[in-house]
Design an enzyme around this catalytic site. Structure first.
Site, PDB file in Angstrom:
ATOM      1  N   ASP A 122       0.862  -1.185   0.000  1.00  0.00           N
ATOM      2  CA  ASP A 122       0.000   0.000   0.000  1.00  0.00           C
ATOM      3  C   ASP A 122       0.895   1.231   0.000  1.00  0.00           C
ATOM      4  O   ASP A 122       1.487   1.576   1.026  1.00  0.00           O
ATOM      5  CB  ASP A 122      -0.914  -0.028   1.227  1.00  0.00           C
ATOM      6  CG  ASP A 122      -1.701   1.262   1.399  1.00  0.00           C
ATOM      7  OD1 ASP A 122      -1.954   1.939   0.382  1.00  0.00           O
ATOM      8  OD2 ASP A 122      -2.058   1.588   2.551  1.00  0.00           O
ATOM      9  N   GLY A 138      -9.574   7.004  -5.363  1.00  0.00           N
ATOM     10  CA  GLY A 138      -8.234   6.503  -5.093  1.00  0.00           C
ATOM     11  C   GLY A 138      -8.224   5.001  -4.903  1.00  0.00           C
ATOM     12  O   GLY A 138      -9.153   4.426  -4.319  1.00  0.00           O
ATOM     13  N   ASP A 187      -6.474   3.223  -2.923  1.00  0.00           N
ATOM     14  CA  ASP A 187      -6.464   2.838  -1.512  1.00  0.00           C
ATOM     15  C   ASP A 187      -7.869   2.856  -0.928  1.00  0.00           C
ATOM     16  O   ASP A 187      -8.237   1.989  -0.121  1.00  0.00           O
ATOM     17  CB  ASP A 187      -5.526   3.746  -0.712  1.00  0.00           C
ATOM     18  CG  ASP A 187      -5.822   5.233  -0.897  1.00  0.00           C
ATOM     19  OD1 ASP A 187      -6.499   5.605  -1.878  1.00  0.00           O
ATOM     20  OD2 ASP A 187      -5.360   6.027  -0.051  1.00  0.00           O
TER      21      ASP A 187
END
EC number: 2.7.1.33
Length: 252
Positions: free
Chosen positions: A6, A104, A106
């Site tokens: 990540d 996004g 994430d």
């Protein structure tokens, strides 16, 4: 064996999964100036330090394209596996915002991770504390409904120190009381308790608009705010990595 990565604006989290078990977790500084060879050395040393087996697959979520490119190359050269970068289509989510490309990676991966938790209403609010703090609304079985973006707590603290002459940098620990008796305690009150109030207020507004939801907090500041934010139902600092695992296993 999956290496989940990540890549955030400030830090990069790496997790090694054996099956569904997270057996190792590292966090390194995100440096846009590092080259592939430097990331390769870092990865080699981290794996050697813990005597870890090499991964058989790698999956990346990234909001920093230059680092994503170098990290992907480093993983592929070091371990000889393809390092895939998550796209919206990989998540299996129905992204119900004006422009799905703006979501996004994430945040979408967090949504996939959140869906692993049982929610009585089928709705989830995910709060992720990073350089920016994001609030995302998710609905089972696979709907991402949108969210909000606020400045991250450490980013706010750094900006305050940089743009004022007499206010120091501080560590973000909760103060003894809301009414500070000195500059440090006053800063901690405003930045920590004030931030807790922001979070509680945003969660309340989300629920007023969408109805009750399971609230999941993640990111480095989540544990600090846990005792100050009774709205949190779950604190899971590895939510993004677990979301990557679920995507790898085809559960997104």
């Amino acid at each position: 064996m999956l290496l989940a990565v990540d890549i955030g604006n400030t830090s990069t989290a790496l997790g090694l999964f054996s099956g569904e078990e997270l057996i190792a977790h590292f966090r390194i500084h995100t440096d846009r100036m590092r080259m592939e060879s430097e990331y390769r050395v870092i990865l080699k040393n981290l794996f050697a330090l813990e005597d870890l087996p090499p991964p058989k697959a790698a999956l990346l979520a990234s909001v920093v394209p230059p680092v994503e490119r170098e990290m992907k190359r480093a993983i592929e050269r070091l371990f000889g596996v393809e390092a895939r970068v998550v796209e919206a289509a990989d998540t299996g989510l129905e992204v119900l915002i004006d422009n799905p490309r703006e979501a996004g990676a994430d945040r979408l991966v967090n949504a996939v991770g959140a869906l692993a938790y049982p929610s009585p209403t089928g709705r989830y609010i995910v709060v992720d504390f990073g350089t920016a703090t994001t609030f995302d609304l998710v609905e089972a079985p696979n709907r991402y409904l949108g969210g909000a973006i606020a400045i991250g707590p450490q980013t706010a603290a750094d900006a305050l120190a940089q743009r004022t002459a007499k206010l120091p940098r501080i560590d973000l620990t909760p103060p003894k009381a809301a009414v500070g008796k000195n500059t440090l305690e006053a800063l901690r009150s405003g930045l920590v308790l004030g931030y807790a109030a922001l979070v509680e207020g945003m969660v309340r507004r989300f629920k007023e608009e969408a109805g009750e939801a399971l609230v999941i907090a993640t990111g480095g500041f989540a544990e600090t705010l846990r005792p100050l934010c009774p709205c949190f139902d779950v604190v899971d600092e590895d939510l993004t990595l677990k979301g990557l695992l679920r995507i790898h296993l085809g559960r997104g």
